[in-house]
Write a protein that holds these residues in place. Structure first.
Motif, mmCIF file in Angstrom:
data_model
loop_
_atom_site.group_PDB
_atom_site.id
_atom_site.type_symbol
_atom_site.label_atom_id
_atom_site.label_comp_id
_atom_site.label_asym_id
_atom_site.label_seq_id
_atom_site.Cartn_x
_atom_site.Cartn_y
_atom_site.Cartn_z
ATOM 1 N N TYR A 106 6.488 3.533 16.722
ATOM 2 C CA TYR A 106 6.587 2.096 16.470
ATOM 3 C C TYR A 106 7.101 1.807 15.064
ATOM 4 N N VAL A 107 7.499 2.858 14.325
ATOM 5 C CA VAL A 107 8.063 2.693 12.985
ATOM 6 C C VAL A 107 9.334 3.534 12.897
ATOM 7 N N SER A 108 10.416 2.932 12.424
ATOM 8 C CA SER A 108 11.639 3.681 12.139
ATOM 9 C C SER A 108 11.582 4.098 10.667
ATOM 10 N N PHE A 109 11.247 5.359 10.421
ATOM 11 C CA PHE A 109 10.962 5.788 9.045
ATOM 12 C C PHE A 109 12.221 5.869 8.180
ATOM 13 N N GLY A 110 13.406 5.927 8.828
ATOM 14 C CA GLY A 110 14.638 5.930 8.040
ATOM 15 C C GLY A 110 14.869 4.636 7.297
ATOM 16 N N VAL A 111 14.235 3.571 7.767
ATOM 17 C CA VAL A 111 14.409 2.253 7.133
ATOM 18 C C VAL A 111 13.884 2.255 5.701
ATOM 19 N N PHE A 112 12.818 3.004 5.454
ATOM 20 C CA PHE A 112 12.185 2.963 4.124
ATOM 21 C C PHE A 112 13.148 3.442 3.041
ATOM 22 N N LYS A 113 13.806 4.556 3.318
ATOM 23 C CA LYS A 113 14.747 5.080 2.324
ATOM 24 C C LYS A 113 15.970 4.186 2.216
ATOM 25 N N LEU A 114 16.401 3.648 3.357
ATOM 26 C CA LEU A 114 17.605 2.812 3.375
ATOM 27 C C LEU A 114 17.433 1.589 2.486
ATOM 28 N N TYR A 115 16.224 1.024 2.463
ATOM 29 C CA TYR A 115 15.985 -0.204 1.682
ATOM 30 C C TYR A 115 15.198 0.052 0.402
ATOM 31 N N PRO A 138 -16.323 4.321 7.569
ATOM 32 C CA PRO A 138 -16.047 3.286 8.577
ATOM 33 C C PRO A 138 -14.701 2.601 8.383
ATOM 34 N N ILE A 139 -14.312 2.374 7.120
ATOM 35 C CA ILE A 139 -13.035 1.699 6.865
ATOM 36 C C ILE A 139 -11.866 2.600 7.261
ATOM 37 N N LEU A 140 -11.937 3.881 6.907
ATOM 38 C CA LEU A 140 -10.858 4.810 7.266
ATOM 39 C C LEU A 140 -10.788 5.018 8.779
ATOM 40 N N LYS A 141 -11.950 5.035 9.448
ATOM 41 C CA LYS A 141 -11.940 5.168 10.902
ATOM 42 C C LYS A 141 -11.320 3.927 11.559
ATOM 43 N N LEU A 142 -11.573 2.762 10.975
ATOM 44 C CA LEU A 142 -10.924 1.540 11.458
ATOM 45 C C LEU A 142 -9.410 1.671 11.308
ATOM 46 N N LEU A 143 -8.967 2.156 10.161
ATOM 47 C CA LEU A 143 -7.534 2.349 9.934
ATOM 48 C C LEU A 143 -6.940 3.295 10.979
ATOM 49 N N ALA A 144 -7.628 4.423 11.219
ATOM 50 C CA ALA A 144 -7.137 5.397 12.199
ATOM 51 C C ALA A 144 -7.050 4.776 13.590
ATOM 52 N N GLU A 145 -7.997 3.909 13.927
ATOM 53 C CA GLU A 145 -7.959 3.241 15.239
ATOM 54 C C GLU A 145 -6.805 2.242 15.309
ATOM 55 N N LEU A 146 -6.572 1.521 14.223
ATOM 56 C CA LEU A 146 -5.472 0.549 14.215
ATOM 57 C C LEU A 146 -4.116 1.231 14.367
ATOM 58 N N MET A 147 -3.995 2.479 13.904
ATOM 59 C CA MET A 147 -2.713 3.192 13.965
ATOM 60 C C MET A 147 -2.447 3.812 15.325
ATOM 61 N N GLN A 148 -3.451 3.801 16.226
ATOM 62 C CA GLN A 148 -3.298 4.429 17.545
ATOM 63 C C GLN A 148 -2.447 3.551 18.448
ATOM 64 N N ASN A 149 -1.327 4.110 18.923
ATOM 65 C CA ASN A 149 -0.457 3.347 19.830
ATOM 66 C C ASN A 149 -0.867 3.603 21.278
ATOM 67 N N ARG A 150 -2.138 3.348 21.564
ATOM 68 C CA ARG A 150 -2.660 3.583 22.898
ATOM 69 C C ARG A 150 -2.074 2.565 23.878
ATOM 70 N N SER A 151 -1.615 3.034 25.016
ATOM 71 C CA SER A 151 -1.023 2.178 26.059
ATOM 72 C C SER A 151 0.146 1.355 25.515
ATOM 73 N N GLN A 152 0.839 1.926 24.514
ATOM 74 C CA GLN A 152 2.026 1.270 23.928
ATOM 75 C C GLN A 152 1.700 -0.115 23.361
#
Length: 1142
Positions: free
Chosen positions: A899-908, A822-836
């Motif tokens: 919704y995430v710019s992944f290049g930022v992680f390495k940059l910082y 249930p916790i992982l399914k909650l996480l997967a739902e939170l990551m869904q960028n449905r309807s932007q």
């Protein structure tokens, strides 16, 4: 491992352990030894030893098993050796006709497999494996035992030819099956029918077991012939009421002869039940023959012969007392309407007589509800389709359904009511408990019940009033309390009906007298002289009858959508519905003292049917359904109905907290109501909805509690509850953060409690149950929040206060899927960028913060789950793979959510992105390739994730260690061959990205040595890997070309995209493949295929531009069609040489 068995005794010990041993360890060792024996060079000699000197039937079975596995290996034995094996087995079974049946069958299966796999083998211009029918005819000239063996050979061969082996190209199977159909199958059917005619021509000795066995095997052979997959449609056997048998046109003469059908009807009447049901099974296939096989006059004549057979069976129904015969005859009747139109049936001379016989047969069947209950489905299918066809009949001939359909409906209703007392008295399984079957039958009945609806309505009103009164008296007697609300008296029924259009359609006085007498008898049984209840079981009887009646009312109301209705019919629906609504009020006023689960489930069925029919955006406000309801209940429109619905839902959630079926069905009803904006706008104005939005706590709704007393088994229904509740909240929420905070207050209290317990005295079970419930609640809330504003409110509520709590729970209970899933399914739902909804403001770091939390949780779970070590086959998915698949799904949603710019992680210098990718690799390497494809949810999360990685993160792919990269590419190669188009299309897209990346690197090589040095190095790493492992891309090119040329390619566009890049990167290997295919064909076809390949690359340039790809895709479509046409031969080509994978 060296062979540890040499002598016959050791081999027979292996047989004992393998087939009759009870020690699991010994059996596993025996299975290993069997595999070792098959791979041994001495396999054939050992099999011969077992067959010739074995002392038990299991010795022959072991030999047959070894031979079967040996001859079906991907690398086949030499053709001469296979011919020798086949001839040896034929001679062996001919000399040993009294072997155990299972041993004979296993040996014959080897012959069938050899024949199928060698169907196109040619020696000295002859097909060496096709003379099997000639060999069988020798058996038919021998004793009865030899005849049986001959027939079994033909039967096994027919079934083997029809069996799809998914480990081999499907085109090969269709080629062999089609050739067998065209060259041999008709002859086999004619031979079998001639044997059956010989059986009927002389007196049957039914005491002779061998003769019975022979007839059985011949009938099974005919059934195998008629059940053959003639056109490669692979029909789903579970949907057998929809099947049409695609008989070849060359068989017309057999089917046009009246003697053919007559033969099987005569066999049915002549044979004992075990055999006669096989004859009926064959007749089912005859009745399912495709319509286009006949011209219109021929079809009418053929149908007439079928109807004559039906009449003969119904006039002599003795054989139908056998459940097998009864079931097959019901299937036979259903197939008649599946394949023939009502307009054709009414033109048959005997139609009027036969439809009456079928109606009587159906009524009798329904009355004997306990006899073969699984067959009723077919009878109801027949009547449902007959009644549904009435509006389309143009013939002047009467169809008589207006006479018989009401009788069928009445028989179903009365038989189910009568069954209740028998079920209670004899303590039988209650049919109402099998809700799947009940719902299926009611959905079929709803169409039938609307034919001459006035009669059905009259009957239901009368029965409902009588049974509701009885139940009311029982409640009154049981509690000793006065009942304020009463269901209408039976005397009112006549007044009500007389005020309706159905008054002219009343039951006869004799029928009514019988029904009233039956009710009086039931009352006498229930009540003593002082009008008190005699025995508690009568309460069960009364409740069961009332539950059935509520189901019936819901069914006929739902039937409005399936049949032409009038305003008068709507008024009748109102008559029936107001009675159920009155009963609801009565039942709810007596909660929680008096409850009945069956009645509650029936009420929910009724409410759902009423919702589908009369509540919704398309509802006509002038519907007559409210005429009577407004008089009796004050319900004037759908707004009042919605108030009634919501009051009922709140009542159920309040008082039925310990009954999971009622709670789950109630919540599903609430969920269905909450879909649709117009309904939502009406619902939020209702007081009961306002109460739910402000009081969703365990105090008011016990199913939300965590105590052992009230908590449901796994709390899954809470997700449904909060999804519906949040939809209602969203209607007027806007940007009101205070309103949202108030709504979340019960969850806030729960989380604060969890935090306190975590920090202080740790009560494991209590916290675990609370967290499971919270995770399911939040998942339901997150699912319904589809706007940026509302989602931001939820995220601000969860972060940073509560997300770490969930991570701690995963870390602590990683080995308990009931908690982590249930916790992982909650996480997967939170990551869904449905309807932007996750496109946060430019000044907001929420996207990165959310990904960081997801990364921590996935890494925590991934690292912990690997510590479980090896798991058994039945534990690996629930304990490990399910969680991994959810993690992959969450990660995929993050990578492609924008919704995430992944290049930022390495940059910082933030390592959260690198950590989660590392966890992805660790989890992947702990999963075998076979498991990746075997578990559908895992494959459908892994391959789309890989697609995202190859699209946007090729630098990560190129930095993988060579063994890991090889694992990934191998998984791609295996995924290309899967039947799941979602997976294979994802594999094609991933491969296309990788090939394109490599091609662009080669194109740029040497041009920009100083710029983008890191990108150049990444490309070089991938190029060096491919140069060290050239077979990887070559293998995938082979797979794709094989798919295009030989398979039923359902995603041709997806396959074409990576194929061009592979060809441009491996032109030499492509030339070899092309030459291999062309040279495998006869000389006349070689030039045709060579031209096909020239046309494939015509106009295609040496680049991967969109325009060039589109040109290649168009060429490939033409290429596939032309090659298929060129390879369509008369069977003289040895197809197995065309497989480029070999």
């Amino acid at each position: 491992m060296a062979l540890h068995f040499q002598s016959l005794a050791e081999l027979e010990t292996l047989c004992t352990h393998l087939y009759v041993g009870t020690d699991l360890t010994e059996r596993i060792e025996a299975e290993k030894a069997l595999l070792e024996l098959i791979d041994s060079p001495e396999c054939l000699s050992k099999c011969q030893l077992l067959l010739e000197q074995g002392t038990t039937s299991y010795a022959q079975l072991l030999a047959a098993t070894c031979l079967s596995k040996l001859v079906t290996r991907m690398n086949p034995l030499p053709v001469e050796q296979r011919i020798d094996i086949r001839n040896y087995i034929l001679n062996y079974v001919a000399s040993q006709p009294k072997l155990a049946p299972f041993a004979i069958q296993a040996l014959i299966q080897v012959i069938a497999k050899l024949t199928k796999l060698g169907w196109f083998e040619v020696q000295k211009d002859e097909f060496v494996f096709r003379d099997i029918i000639a060999d069988v005819k020798k058996f038919l000239q021998g004793t009865v035992e030899h005849c049986i063996i001959g027939v079994i050979i033909l039967s096994e061969l027919t079934q083997e030819m029809n069996l799809v082996d998914y480990s081999r190209p499907s085109a090969k199977h269709r080629k062999v099956a089609t050739s067998f159909r065209d060259t041999s199958l008709k002859d086999i059917l004619v031979l079998a029918c001639s044997l059956l005619k010989q059986v009927l021509a002389k007196p049957l000795n039914l005491q002779d077991q061998d003769q019975q066995n022979l007839v059985m095997q011949v009938l099974k052979l005919v059934l195998s012939c008629l059940s053959f997959d003639f056109i490669g449609s692979s029909a789903d056997e579970s949907a057998d009421d929809l099947c049409s048998v695609q008989i070849p046109t060359t068989w017309r003469t057999i089917f046009l002869e009246p003697e053919t059908l007559e033969l099987f009807f005569n066999l049915y009447h002549s044979l004992p039940p075990l055999l006669s049901q096989l004859a009926l099974s064959c007749l089912v296939q005859f009745a399912s023959t495709r319509r286009s096989l006949f011209s219109s006059p021929e079809r009418a004549k053929y149908l007439g012969n079928l109807i004559k057979g039906v009449k003969r069976i119904l006039e002599n129904p003795q054989g139908l007392s056998d459940p097998g015969n009864y079931h097959e005859f019901c299937r036979f009747l259903a197939r008649l309407k599946t394949n023939y139109q009502l307009g054709e049936l009414v033109l048959v001379k005997e139609y009027a007589e036969v439809i009456g016989l079928i109606a009587n047969f159906t009524i009798t069947s329904l009355q004997h509800w306990e006899f073969a209950p699984n067959s009723v489905h077919y009878l109801l299918t027949l009547w449902q389709r007959m009644v549904a066809s009435v509006p389309f009949v143009k013939s002047a001939e009467p169809h008589l359904l207006d006479t018989y359909a009401p009788e069928i409906t009445k028989a179903f209703i009365t038989s189910r009511l009568e069954s209740v007392a028998i079920v209670v008295r004899d303590n039988l399984d209650d049919p109402l408990d099998d809700t799947a079957t009940v719902f299926q039958q009611l959905e079929q009945l709803c169409t039938v019940s609307r034919c001459e609806y006035e009669k059905t309505c009259t009957l239901l009103v009368q029965l409902f009033d009588q049974n509701a009164q009885n139940y009311q008296k029982l409640l009154h007697s049981a509690s000793g309390l006065a009942v304020d609300m009463a269901i209408q008296e039976a005397s009112l029924a006549s007044t009500v009906i007389n005020s309706q259009p159905c008054s002219s359609q009343t039951v006869t006085s004799k029928q009514k007298a019988l029904e009233v007498a039956g009710e009086e008898e039931l009352r006498e049984q229930m009540y003593s002289a002082d009008n008190t209840v005699r025995h508690p079981s009568y309460h069960c009887v009364s409740a069961g009858r009332l539950a059935w009646l509520i189901y019936f009312v819901g069914t006929v109301v739902g039937g409005r959508l399936t049949y032409t209705s009038t305003d008068e019919h709507d008024a009748m629906d109102g008559e029936l519905s107001c009675r159920v609504f009155q009963l609801i009020s009565l039942m709810d006023t007596r909660l929680p003292r008096c409850t009945n689960e069956k009645i509650e489930l029936a009420i929910l069925w009724f409410l759902d049917q009423f919702r589908k029919t009369y509540v919704g955006d398309q509802l006509q406000r002038t519907s007559k359904v409210y005429a009577r309801m407004s008089e009796v209940l004050g319900i004037t429109d759908d707004n009042h109905i919605l108030e009634t619905f919501m009051t009922k839902i709140v009542t159920n959630l309040k008082y039925w907290g310990r009954c999971e079926p009622v709670i789950s069905r109630t919540l599903q009803f609430l969920n269905d109501l909450s879909v649709g904006y117009i309904l939502l706008k009406k619902l939020v104005k209702i007081d009961a909805v306002k109460f739910m939005l402000k009081n969703h706590t365990s105090e008011h709704f016990p199913f939300l509690g965590i105590s052992d007393t009230y908590s449901l088994s796994d709390l899954r229904c809470r997700t449904t509850f909060y999804t519906a509740l949040t939809r209602l909240l969203m209607v007027d929420l806007g940007e009101d953060e205070d309103e949202f905070e108030n709504f979340m207050l019960p969850l806030t209290v729960s989380f604060e409690t969890v935090l306190q317990i975590f920090n202080n005295n740790f009560k494991q079970e209590e916290v675990k149950r609370m967290l499971i419930g919270l995770a399911r609640d939040l998942r339901g809330i997150a699912f319904a929040l589809n706007t940026k504003t509302s989602y931001t409110m939820l995220f601000d509520w969860m972060y940073p206060a509560y997300l770490p709590v969930l991570q701690r729970a995963v870390e602590r209970w990683y080995g308990e899927p009931a908690c982590t899933t249930p916790i992982l399914k909650l996480l997967a739902e939170l990551m869904q960028n449905r309807s932007q909804r996750l496109n946060f403001d430019v000044s907001s770091p929420n996207g990165i913060l959310l990904f960081r939390e997801a990364s921590k949780m996935i890494c925590t779970y991934g690292n912990q789950i690997l510590s479980l070590g090896s798991l058994s086959k039945d534990q690996i998915y629930p304990m490990k793979l399910k969680g991994i698949s959810i993690c992959y799904s969450a990660l995929k949603s993050a990578l492609c959510g924008n919704y995430v710019s992944f290049g930022v992680f390495k940059l910082y210098g933030d390592n959260h992105f690198d950590n989660v990718l590392e966890a992805f690799v660790k989890m992947l390497l702990s999963v075998s390739h076979s498991d990746l494809l075997q578990y559908r949810k895992l494959s459908q999360s892994y391959y789309p994730l890989l697609e995202c990685l190859t699209q946007d993160h090729m630098s990560f792919i190129t930095n993988l260690e060579p063994p890991v990269l090889l694992y990934v590419l191998t998984s791609l190669s295996e995924g290309l061959t899967t039947l799941d188009t979602v997976v294979s299309s994802s594999c094609c897209t991933s491969l296309d990205y990788m090939v394109t990346y490599l091609f662009k690197h080669l194109a740029k090589e040497g041009k920009k040595p100083l710029q983008c040095r890191e990108s150049v190095q990444a490309g070089q790493r991938l190029l060096h890997f491919m140069q060290r492992n050239p077979d990887v891309l070559q293998q995938m090119m082979s797979v794709l070309m094989n798919t295009i040329v030989f398979e039923d390619c359902r995603n041709q566009w997806s396959v074409s995209r990576p194929l061009l890049g592979l060809i441009l990167l491996n032109e030499k290997y492509f030339s070899e493949l092309r030459a291999s295919l062309i040279n495998s064909q006869p000389l006349p076809k070689q030039e045709v295929l060579a031209q096909c390949f020239r046309n494939l690359m015509e106009g295609v340039e040496q680049n991967l531009s969109v325009k060039n790809r589109d040109r290649f895709t168009q060429n490939l479509s033409v290429f596939r069609r032309d090659v298929a046409e060129a390879l369509r031969s008369d069977g003289t080509t040895e197809l197995c040489s065309l497989d480029m994978m070999s």
